[in-house]
Design a protein around this motif. Sequence first.
Motif, PDB file in Angstrom:
ATOM      1  N   GLY A  46      10.456   0.698 -10.551  1.00  0.00           N
ATOM      2  CA  GLY A  46       9.012   0.326 -10.032  1.00  0.00           C
ATOM      3  C   GLY A  46       9.338  -0.111  -8.486  1.00  0.00           C
ATOM      4  O   GLY A  46      10.769  -1.003  -8.127  1.00  0.00           O
ATOM      5  N   GLU A  47       8.580  -0.164  -7.522  1.00  0.00           N
ATOM      6  CA  GLU A  47       8.800  -0.740  -6.191  1.00  0.00           C
ATOM      7  C   GLU A  47       8.559  -2.220  -6.564  1.00  0.00           C
ATOM      8  O   GLU A  47       8.155  -2.613  -7.227  1.00  0.00           O
ATOM      9  CB  GLU A  47       7.842  -0.136  -5.252  1.00  0.00           C
ATOM     10  N   PHE A  48       9.043  -2.953  -5.311  1.00  0.00           N
ATOM     11  CA  PHE A  48       9.076  -4.497  -5.218  1.00  0.00           C
ATOM     12  C   PHE A  48       7.596  -4.816  -5.344  1.00  0.00           C
ATOM     13  O   PHE A  48       7.384  -6.203  -5.366  1.00  0.00           O
ATOM     14  CB  PHE A  48      10.006  -5.022  -4.579  1.00  0.00           C
ATOM     15  N   ASP A  49       6.797  -4.170  -4.708  1.00  0.00           N
ATOM     16  CA  ASP A  49       5.338  -4.595  -4.964  1.00  0.00           C
ATOM     17  C   ASP A  49       4.232  -3.789  -5.629  1.00  0.00           C
ATOM     18  O   ASP A  49       3.135  -3.921  -5.326  1.00  0.00           O
ATOM     19  CB  ASP A  49       4.783  -4.340  -3.293  1.00  0.00           C
ATOM     20  N   ASP A  50       5.071  -3.005  -6.719  1.00  0.00           N
ATOM     21  CA  ASP A  50       4.202  -2.490  -7.852  1.00  0.00           C
ATOM     22  C   ASP A  50       3.764  -3.465  -8.737  1.00  0.00           C
ATOM     23  O   ASP A  50       4.583  -3.800  -9.597  1.00  0.00           O
ATOM     24  CB  ASP A  50       5.184  -1.224  -8.497  1.00  0.00           C
ATOM     25  N   LEU A  51       2.362  -4.101  -8.642  1.00  0.00           N
ATOM     26  CA  LEU A  51       2.016  -4.900  -9.754  1.00  0.00           C
ATOM     27  C   LEU A  51       2.292  -4.468 -11.322  1.00  0.00           C
ATOM     28  O   LEU A  51       2.405  -5.464 -11.882  1.00  0.00           O
ATOM     29  CB  LEU A  51       0.650  -5.215  -9.365  1.00  0.00           C
ATOM     30  N   GLN A  52       2.134  -3.264 -11.658  1.00  0.00           N
ATOM     31  CA  GLN A  52       2.419  -2.863 -12.973  1.00  0.00           C
ATOM     32  C   GLN A  52       3.801  -3.151 -13.232  1.00  0.00           C
ATOM     33  O   GLN A  52       4.103  -3.746 -14.461  1.00  0.00           O
ATOM     34  CB  GLN A  52       1.881  -1.568 -13.153  1.00  0.00           C
ATOM     35  N   ALA A  53       4.933  -2.678 -12.492  1.00  0.00           N
ATOM     36  CA  ALA A  53       6.245  -3.062 -12.685  1.00  0.00           C
ATOM     37  C   ALA A  53       6.447  -4.485 -12.758  1.00  0.00           C
ATOM     38  O   ALA A  53       7.219  -4.963 -13.498  1.00  0.00           O
ATOM     39  CB  ALA A  53       6.965  -2.488 -11.545  1.00  0.00           C
ATOM     40  N   LEU A  54       5.749  -5.363 -11.695  1.00  0.00           N
ATOM     41  CA  LEU A  54       6.135  -6.663 -11.757  1.00  0.00           C
ATOM     42  C   LEU A  54       5.406  -7.074 -12.987  1.00  0.00           C
ATOM     43  O   LEU A  54       6.092  -8.173 -13.611  1.00  0.00           O
ATOM     44  CB  LEU A  54       5.170  -7.127 -10.459  1.00  0.00           C
ATOM     45  N   PHE A  66      15.967 -13.394  -7.812  1.00  0.00           N
ATOM     46  CA  PHE A  66      16.234 -12.153  -7.041  1.00  0.00           C
ATOM     47  C   PHE A  66      17.535 -12.197  -6.544  1.00  0.00           C
ATOM     48  O   PHE A  66      18.307 -13.180  -6.447  1.00  0.00           O
ATOM     49  CB  PHE A  66      15.231 -12.033  -5.890  1.00  0.00           C
ATOM     50  N   GLU A  67      18.000 -10.769  -6.368  1.00  0.00           N
ATOM     51  CA  GLU A  67      19.401 -10.714  -5.787  1.00  0.00           C
ATOM     52  C   GLU A  67      19.438 -10.445  -4.205  1.00  0.00           C
ATOM     53  O   GLU A  67      20.650 -10.354  -3.639  1.00  0.00           O
ATOM     54  CB  GLU A  67      20.188  -9.776  -6.482  1.00  0.00           C
ATOM     55  N   PHE A  68      18.284 -10.444  -3.526  1.00  0.00           N
ATOM     56  CA  PHE A  68      18.348 -10.067  -2.001  1.00  0.00           C
ATOM     57  C   PHE A  68      17.002 -10.628  -1.757  1.00  0.00           C
ATOM     58  O   PHE A  68      16.221 -10.978  -2.245  1.00  0.00           O
ATOM     59  CB  PHE A  68      18.280  -8.512  -1.830  1.00  0.00           C
ATOM     60  N   GLU A  69      17.168 -11.034  -0.184  1.00  0.00           N
ATOM     61  CA  GLU A  69      16.275 -11.906   0.537  1.00  0.00           C
ATOM     62  C   GLU A  69      14.999 -11.289   1.101  1.00  0.00           C
ATOM     63  O   GLU A  69      14.152 -11.884   1.621  1.00  0.00           O
ATOM     64  CB  GLU A  69      17.019 -12.737   1.498  1.00  0.00           C
ATOM     65  N   ASN A  70      14.965  -9.891   1.054  1.00  0.00           N
ATOM     66  CA  ASN A  70      13.611  -9.299   1.561  1.00  0.00           C
ATOM     67  C   ASN A  70      12.753  -8.933   0.392  1.00  0.00           C
ATOM     68  O   ASN A  70      12.241  -7.804   0.730  1.00  0.00           O
ATOM     69  CB  ASN A  70      14.204  -7.954   2.198  1.00  0.00           C
ATOM     70  N   VAL A  71      12.910  -9.447  -0.948  1.00  0.00           N
ATOM     71  CA  VAL A  71      11.635  -9.345  -1.540  1.00  0.00           C
ATOM     72  C   VAL A  71      10.594  -9.856  -1.034  1.00  0.00           C
ATOM     73  O   VAL A  71      10.214 -10.913  -0.363  1.00  0.00           O
ATOM     74  CB  VAL A  71      11.855 -10.245  -2.884  1.00  0.00           C
ATOM     75  N   PRO A  72       9.369  -8.974  -1.192  1.00  0.00           N
ATOM     76  CA  PRO A  72       7.859  -9.127  -0.658  1.00  0.00           C
ATOM     77  C   PRO A  72       7.781 -10.519  -1.146  1.00  0.00           C
ATOM     78  O   PRO A  72       7.606 -11.120  -2.571  1.00  0.00           O
ATOM     79  CB  PRO A  72       7.155  -8.079  -1.120  1.00  0.00           C
ATOM     80  N   VAL A  73       7.368 -11.501  -0.180  1.00  0.00           N
ATOM     81  CA  VAL A  73       6.707 -12.788  -0.353  1.00  0.00           C
ATOM     82  C   VAL A  73       5.631 -12.860  -1.425  1.00  0.00           C
ATOM     83  O   VAL A  73       5.670 -13.501  -2.436  1.00  0.00           O
ATOM     84  CB  VAL A  73       6.501 -13.837   0.586  1.00  0.00           C
ATOM     85  N   GLU A  74       4.830 -11.832  -1.193  1.00  0.00           N
ATOM     86  CA  GLU A  74       3.563 -11.688  -2.087  1.00  0.00           C
ATOM     87  C   GLU A  74       4.069 -11.176  -3.429  1.00  0.00           C
ATOM     88  O   GLU A  74       3.184 -11.952  -4.382  1.00  0.00           O
ATOM     89  CB  GLU A  74       2.502 -10.626  -1.584  1.00  0.00           C
ATOM     90  N   SER A  75       4.926 -10.557  -3.691  1.00  0.00           N
ATOM     91  CA  SER A  75       5.221 -10.191  -4.989  1.00  0.00           C
ATOM     92  C   SER A  75       5.984 -11.558  -5.711  1.00  0.00           C
ATOM     93  O   SER A  75       5.794 -11.789  -6.930  1.00  0.00           O
ATOM     94  CB  SER A  75       6.626  -9.092  -4.910  1.00  0.00           C
ATOM     95  N   ALA A  76       6.612 -12.520  -5.131  1.00  0.00           N
ATOM     96  CA  ALA A  76       7.336 -13.416  -5.547  1.00  0.00           C
ATOM     97  C   ALA A  76       6.164 -14.512  -6.190  1.00  0.00           C
ATOM     98  O   ALA A  76       6.155 -15.068  -7.023  1.00  0.00           O
ATOM     99  CB  ALA A  76       8.407 -14.153  -4.719  1.00  0.00           C
TER     100      ALA A  76
END
Length: 364
Positions: A46-54, A66-76
Amino acid sequence: MRLGIIGGGQLGRMIALAGYPLDIRSTVLEPGTGSSAAQVCEHIAGEFDDLQALYKLAQASDVVTFEFENVPVESARWLAERVPVFPPSRALEVSQERLAEKQFFQSLGIPTPPFAPIESEADFHRAVAEIGLPAVLKTRRFGYDGKGQAVIRTPDEANAAWQKLGGRPLILEGFVKFDRELSLVAVRGRDGQIVTYPLIENVHIDGILHRSIAPAPDLGEELTERAAEFAARVLTELNYVGVLTIEWFQDGPRLLANEMAPRVHNSGHWTIEGALTSQFENHVRAVCGLPLGRADAVGFSAMYNFIGDALPTPAVLANPDAHLHLYGKSARPGRKIGHVTLRANSAAELQEKLPEWDAQFARK
């Protein structure tokens, strides 16, 4: 305990592997299939901003990292409302935007190269006049491994850099005539305990890390203590949990902060064989609320990245000092597909063997 990891690259892979001896099982969220981390643990596509996957990741995890710093802040932030997430989202906000990052360092009294924000061509020419040349023009977001930046040495190169990168928020940084590049890997636990690894000397080629030496040679105790104190300021201010790395320019007795990475870091890969507790295990310990391990170096180490392709495994392992790590990736120009760490018992032995190792693992 169940650990969720956003991102399925080699860093996620090594985090997951570090969890197994502690009976911590990982699940990664990654858009593609067959990723490096997905080969060794459970995988949610799933994409990093996909609420179902999150949501699936939250359900599968007791804590998320997380393993990288470009995770969407909103997702976090969305995840943090449902499951503990470490490091905190503020660390993502600061590290994702180079101007905010430099301003953050300065607010804590941590020296940086001179810099200026660029919103327009007029800002750019004004900043070049004030900071002078050489300088480096960088995008404020999404640059890594030398991407999204241009070194400017002459007025003609300034015009070319603006044509290449202009039209978006930028930052101009003064070019530092540094002695060498260093990095410091540090970790903070949920209880506020901070552990720092030795300073590391790094060599980059085309903006990508080629070789790290740990501990960095010819270090004074004062420089090491200063780097650790600066890192502690960052970790404490952010109420940070997990591993964080700060990259430095050394200019004589000065340390100038270049950038920080709120995650385990390429320059810390040597810790798997070269430290009492690897950066990956200490990251797992920290985010899962476990006591941290000691970060002392065991001997002296040199780590080389394999970029694009790797030497044949038998050739690498024929070197009795070598510890090989391959990431399960196909060869591709510019892609990190593995690394090798070599150990020596003394600084003198490392320096004696370094020319041979440099020749064996030279970037092609």
